[in-house]
Scaffold this motif. Structure first.
Motif: not given
Length: 342
Positions: A227-230, A240-245, A279-296
């Motif tokens: 959790p101390a990761c910048a 990605v490591p927040y990975d809720q829920p 995978y931090d940058l890739t994961g952040a982009l992937w999460l941003a895309l998949t959380r969109s209504r037009a995620r597919t």
């Protein structure tokens, strides 16, 4: 690897009754006003987030303790929450890691984690907790060919791992289950928990149970997100490591070191470099895309961006492993023989 750092933060009294009973009607425990690790009331909200797959409805809050650094879901979701029952503990993290790193990358990580035990006596028996499909024992056997690997998991995947020959014995359930703990007590030379503790409702109980099934002189190997990761500050809810829920607790290195030492263990090694997952940058982009209504549509359209982000993650990894941007750490602790162990 390096010796465990000496904490300079003052000790705080542990919280009393740290994990309140869930409320079945809501599928969550009551929101708490104090830290479940140290009892401090100096909390701050880190993120508010949704489940990107929308399998679990609602908004999830992750709080952080200003005193000990513990990070936790608040209020904590329970197995009674809609969409949670029956789901495996490692689902989100492992799925995303496999999608972004590929099977070969995961296998390399597993072999590297197994090699971390080479400086210590060759184990005869090894229990992998939260083993899922048993991919870690399968890869670790290449490094430790004379070790008997067993697996424990909350889901039927562990039985399939046994059928596939990845583990010798399969234990389905929780290590904190008294029946399982009693059956396995003092049986193993090594117990591993790779990205398992962050899913546990009570991480301290998991650690105690793991030490109970170790033989005197045996080793516990733990890898968890840091959790101390910048990146946690930089990317916020897209980290990605927040990975809720799914992730309930993120524990700083010093907290786990002190907890293990309080149980009479010797922390023989810590490592923030090798466990880093690029995978931090890739994961952040992937999460941003998949959380969109037009995620597919966006995910398909964003494939070139995802490929570029993945290349950047991999290219920066040798540097980031040596900085505060390393996103995970490993602890190896030896269970010292007690006086009544003979």
């Amino acid at each position: 690897m390096s010796a465990a750092p000496q904490p300079n933060r003052p000790e705080l009294a542990p919280a009393t009754g740290p994990f309140p009973a869930p409320r079945p009607e809501t599928g969550s425990a009551p929101r708490r006003e104090d830290c479940p690790w140290c009892g401090s009331r100096r909390l701050r909200v880190r993120i508010r987030s949704h489940d990107p797959a929308r399998r679990v409805p609602g908004t999830f809050v992750v709080d952080g303790c200003r005193d000990c650094g513990h990070v936790f879901q608040n209020p904590r979701l329970t197995a009674q929450a809609p969409g949670v029952r029956g789901r495996g503990p490692r689902g989100g993290h492992d799925f995303l890691a496999e999608r972004l790193l590929g099977a070969r990358g995961i296998r390399r990580r597993h072999r590297a984690a197994a090699r971390a035990m080479l400086p210590y006596p060759e184990p005869e028996s090894w229990l992998d907790v939260g083993t899922g499909h048993g991919h870690f024992p399968e890869a670790a056997r290449e490094v430790h060919p004379y070790t008997a690997f067993d697996g424990l998991d909350a889901t039927p995947r562990v039985e399939r791992a046994r059928a596939a020959g990845r583990v010798e014995e399969a234990q389905q359930g929780a290590l904190t289950d008294p029946e399982i703990a009693g059956r396995l007590r003092g049986r193993y030379d090594v117990v591993s928990m790779f990205h398992h503790l962050e899913h546990a409702p009570d991480p301290r109980a998991e650690l105690r149970a793991a030490l109970d099934v170790l033989r005197p002189g045996g080793h516990l190997v733990v890898e968890v997100p840091d959790p101390a990761c910048a990146f946690g500050t930089l990317l916020g809810k897209w980290w990605v490591p927040y990975d809720q829920p799914r992730h309930l607790h993120l524990m700083p290195l010093g907290n786990l070191v002190r907890e293990l030492e309080s149980h009479g263990c010797t922390v023989v090694a810590t490592d923030r470099r090798a466990p880093h997952i690029p995978y931090d940058l890739t994961g952040a982009l992937w999460l941003a895309l998949t959380r969109s209504r037009a995620r597919t549509a966006l995910t398909w359209a964003g494939l070139p961006l995802l490929a570029s982000a993945a290349a950047l993650d991999l290219g920066l990894a040798p540097l980031l492993r040596r900085t505060r941007f390393s996103n995970a750490y490993r602890i190896i602790a030896r269970r010292e023989p007690a006086r009544d162990d003979g």
